[in-house]
Design a protein around this motif. Structure first.
Motif, PDB file in Angstrom:
ATOM      1  N   VAL A  52     -18.828   3.370  -2.220  1.00  0.00           N
ATOM      2  CA  VAL A  52     -18.283   2.112  -1.325  1.00  0.00           C
ATOM      3  C   VAL A  52     -16.937   2.808  -2.541  1.00  0.00           C
ATOM      4  CG1 VAL A  52     -17.749  -0.509  -1.276  1.00  0.00           C
ATOM      5  CG2 VAL A  52     -19.589   0.349  -0.935  1.00  0.00           C
ATOM      6  N   TYR A  53     -17.032   2.591  -3.189  1.00  0.00           N
ATOM      7  CA  TYR A  53     -15.997   2.747  -4.369  1.00  0.00           C
ATOM      8  C   TYR A  53     -14.967   3.604  -3.668  1.00  0.00           C
ATOM      9  CZ  TYR A  53     -13.513   5.038  -8.215  1.00  0.00           C
ATOM     10  OH  TYR A  53     -12.365   5.280  -8.387  1.00  0.00           O
ATOM     11  N   HIS A  54     -15.521   4.726  -3.163  1.00  0.00           N
ATOM     12  CA  HIS A  54     -14.663   5.616  -3.163  1.00  0.00           C
ATOM     13  C   HIS A  54     -13.847   5.002  -1.216  1.00  0.00           C
ATOM     14  CE1 HIS A  54     -12.355   9.648  -2.824  1.00  0.00           C
ATOM     15  NE2 HIS A  54     -13.099   9.619  -2.060  1.00  0.00           N
ATOM     16  N   GLY A  55     -14.515   4.653  -1.144  1.00  0.00           N
ATOM     17  CA  GLY A  55     -14.966   4.735   0.815  1.00  0.00           C
ATOM     18  C   GLY A  55     -13.450   3.148   0.685  1.00  0.00           C
ATOM     19  N   ALA A  56     -13.345   2.588   0.460  1.00  0.00           N
ATOM     20  CA  ALA A  56     -12.504   1.010  -0.661  1.00  0.00           C
ATOM     21  C   ALA A  56     -11.444   1.855  -0.915  1.00  0.00           C
ATOM     22  CB  ALA A  56     -13.552   0.492  -1.335  1.00  0.00           C
ATOM     23  N   TRP A  57     -10.803   2.215  -1.658  1.00  0.00           N
ATOM     24  CA  TRP A  57     -10.275   3.038  -2.502  1.00  0.00           C
ATOM     25  C   TRP A  57      -9.429   4.043  -1.267  1.00  0.00           C
ATOM     26  CZ3 TRP A  57      -6.340   3.368  -5.403  1.00  0.00           C
ATOM     27  CH2 TRP A  57      -5.572   5.122  -5.475  1.00  0.00           C
ATOM     28  N   ALA A 111     -13.381  -0.311  -7.897  1.00  0.00           N
ATOM     29  CA  ALA A 111     -14.284  -0.281  -8.395  1.00  0.00           C
ATOM     30  C   ALA A 111     -15.009  -1.359  -8.956  1.00  0.00           C
ATOM     31  CB  ALA A 111     -13.467  -0.060  -9.617  1.00  0.00           C
ATOM     32  N   ALA A 112     -14.674  -2.579  -8.751  1.00  0.00           N
ATOM     33  CA  ALA A 112     -15.318  -4.006  -8.661  1.00  0.00           C
ATOM     34  C   ALA A 112     -16.131  -3.843  -8.028  1.00  0.00           C
ATOM     35  CB  ALA A 112     -14.419  -5.060  -8.358  1.00  0.00           C
ATOM     36  N   LEU A 113     -16.134  -3.417  -6.322  1.00  0.00           N
ATOM     37  CA  LEU A 113     -17.069  -3.586  -5.205  1.00  0.00           C
ATOM     38  C   LEU A 113     -17.736  -3.061  -5.022  1.00  0.00           C
ATOM     39  CD1 LEU A 113     -13.860  -3.448  -2.078  1.00  0.00           C
ATOM     40  CD2 LEU A 113     -16.068  -5.399  -2.720  1.00  0.00           C
ATOM     41  N   GLY A 114     -17.576  -1.345  -5.864  1.00  0.00           N
ATOM     42  CA  GLY A 114     -18.906  -0.586  -6.115  1.00  0.00           C
ATOM     43  C   GLY A 114     -19.764  -0.790  -7.169  1.00  0.00           C
ATOM     44  N   ILE A 115     -19.781  -1.247  -8.410  1.00  0.00           N
ATOM     45  CA  ILE A 115     -20.596  -1.746  -9.358  1.00  0.00           C
ATOM     46  C   ILE A 115     -20.847  -2.849  -9.386  1.00  0.00           C
ATOM     47  CG2 ILE A 115     -20.149  -2.006 -12.102  1.00  0.00           C
ATOM     48  CD1 ILE A 115     -18.041  -0.238 -12.769  1.00  0.00           C
ATOM     49  N   GLY A 116     -20.236  -3.692  -8.383  1.00  0.00           N
ATOM     50  CA  GLY A 116     -20.477  -5.184  -8.102  1.00  0.00           C
ATOM     51  C   GLY A 116     -22.257  -4.680  -7.643  1.00  0.00           C
ATOM     52  N   LEU A 117     -21.550  -4.592  -6.556  1.00  0.00           N
ATOM     53  CA  LEU A 117     -22.519  -4.292  -5.535  1.00  0.00           C
ATOM     54  C   LEU A 117     -23.506  -2.727  -5.639  1.00  0.00           C
ATOM     55  CD1 LEU A 117     -20.826  -3.282  -2.072  1.00  0.00           C
ATOM     56  CD2 LEU A 117     -22.930  -4.814  -2.554  1.00  0.00           C
ATOM     57  N   PHE A 118     -23.648  -2.299  -6.440  1.00  0.00           N
ATOM     58  CA  PHE A 118     -24.443  -1.467  -7.326  1.00  0.00           C
ATOM     59  C   PHE A 118     -25.576  -2.666  -8.262  1.00  0.00           C
ATOM     60  CE2 PHE A 118     -26.159   0.733 -11.385  1.00  0.00           C
ATOM     61  CZ  PHE A 118     -27.012   1.241 -11.013  1.00  0.00           C
ATOM     62  N   PHE A 161      -8.050   1.890   1.772  1.00  0.00           N
ATOM     63  CA  PHE A 161      -6.577   1.206   1.258  1.00  0.00           C
ATOM     64  C   PHE A 161      -5.370   2.553   1.403  1.00  0.00           C
ATOM     65  CE2 PHE A 161      -8.476  -1.275  -2.163  1.00  0.00           C
ATOM     66  CZ  PHE A 161      -8.929  -2.816  -1.642  1.00  0.00           C
ATOM     67  N   GLN A 162      -5.835   3.771   1.050  1.00  0.00           N
ATOM     68  CA  GLN A 162      -4.570   4.631   1.247  1.00  0.00           C
ATOM     69  C   GLN A 162      -4.400   4.575   2.670  1.00  0.00           C
ATOM     70  OE1 GLN A 162      -7.178   7.070  -0.972  1.00  0.00           O
ATOM     71  NE2 GLN A 162      -4.927   7.791  -2.327  1.00  0.00           N
ATOM     72  N   THR A 163      -5.533   4.624   3.354  1.00  0.00           N
ATOM     73  CA  THR A 163      -5.487   4.833   5.300  1.00  0.00           C
ATOM     74  C   THR A 163      -4.557   4.265   5.397  1.00  0.00           C
ATOM     75  OG1 THR A 163      -7.722   6.168   4.932  1.00  0.00           O
ATOM     76  CG2 THR A 163      -6.718   5.127   7.137  1.00  0.00           C
TER      77      THR A 163
END
Ligand code: HEM
Length: 249
Positions: free
Chosen positions: A179-184, A206-213, A187-189
């Motif tokens: 999710v962290y890399h996908g979300a980043w 990072a907040a999404l990835g860490i929050g979900l984890f 935004f670029q796409t």
């Protein structure tokens, strides 16, 4: 058709990956919210599970709305995986040249990690649905009432087995990274990235990835460490909220 022509372009495919990823992210956020009911006791999470079947029943019948969500999220998952595979195949065929060495190496490492975590998540997902939704795989006994799993006791028993708890924590760590890399990348796409905003996008991803984890991993960890109490009556049956027969699962 115009839409198929758009889908055949690289940017069309990247947008499909981004949008289907966003749909699945929405599902994950709702799922982690649903899991939090476990902290408020056995009755709360089991009632929540019944509510999932009963929501929208006046329009779609019992279980109907849940099936609509399953079709949307399942369709997004299939499209996501197929389109990512097509993009990887195209990138390989194109053999990109011209990147600086480090940047190319970094892309390969990230790409490989995304592919491995994605495959691991797919494997986990199949195991997970067969374990807690259908009860087909039973490393620990599957307790049910009216064909629906009794969530609290099923989680309690499963996460007292060390390898199941560890498997879940590992899988949700993969989910967090993906999710962290996908979300980043999302935004670029969409072309929203620029030096002024990148810091904010990195932090959001990072907040999404860490929050979900943390949100997901807390459930197996707190059961395994006995912070969450044993079920009140392990054999108790939860009655459906109304009298209508419930659709399968
Ligand atoms: C430790 C973390 C997790 C726990 C404790 C957990 C728990 C559960 C439980 C108890 C169910 C059955 C709910 C019910 O039938 O009412 C369920 C269903 C499901 N979970 Fe999870 N889950 C976790 C992580 C995940 C993750 C990371 C994903 C996705 C990658 C996921 C995807 C699903 C799906 C697709 C279903 C089936 C929903 C349906 O069709 O009814 N879960 N989960």
């Amino acid at each position: 058709m115009r839409i198929l022509k758009f889908y055949s372009t690289n940017i069309g495919k990247k947008i499909v990956v981004a949008v289907t990823g966003a749909i699945m992210l929405g599902f994950l956020l709702l799922h982690v919210y649903g899991n939090f009911h476990v902290y408020f006791g056995e009755a709360k999470i089991d009632e929540y599970s019944l509510w999932l079947r009963e929501m929208g029943k006046h329009l779609f019948g019992v279980g109907g709305m849940l099936w609509i969500i399953r079709v949307i999220v399942g369709g997004a998952l299939v499209l996501h995986v197929i389109t990512v595979a097509q993009l990887i195949a195209r990138n390989r065929a194109a053999r990109p040249v011209g990147y600086r060495k480090t940047s190319r190496r970094k892309r390969i490492i990230v790409g490989t990690t995304m592919a491995i975590s994605g495959l691991f998540i797919l494997f986990f997902l199949i195991f997970h649905i067969l374990q807690f939704t259908t009860g087909t795989l039973q490393p620990t006994p599957f307790h049910e009432s009216n064909g629906i799993g009794l969530v609290y006791i099923n989680l309690y028993e499963a996460f007292h087995v060390w390898w199941i708890a560890l498997f879940y924590v590992t899988a949700v760590a993969m989910v967090g990274f993906h999710v962290y890399h996908g979300a980043w990348s999302f935004f670029q796409t969409l072309g929203w990235n620029n030096p002024d905003r990148n810091q904010m996008f990195r932090l959001t991803a990072a907040a999404l990835g860490i929050g979900l984890f943390v949100g997901f991993a807390s459930v197996p960890i707190l059961f395994w460490s006995d912070v969450l109490p044993a079920p009140d009556a392990p054999t108790a049956e939860v009655q459906p909220i109304d009298e209508e027969p419930l659709a399968w699962n």
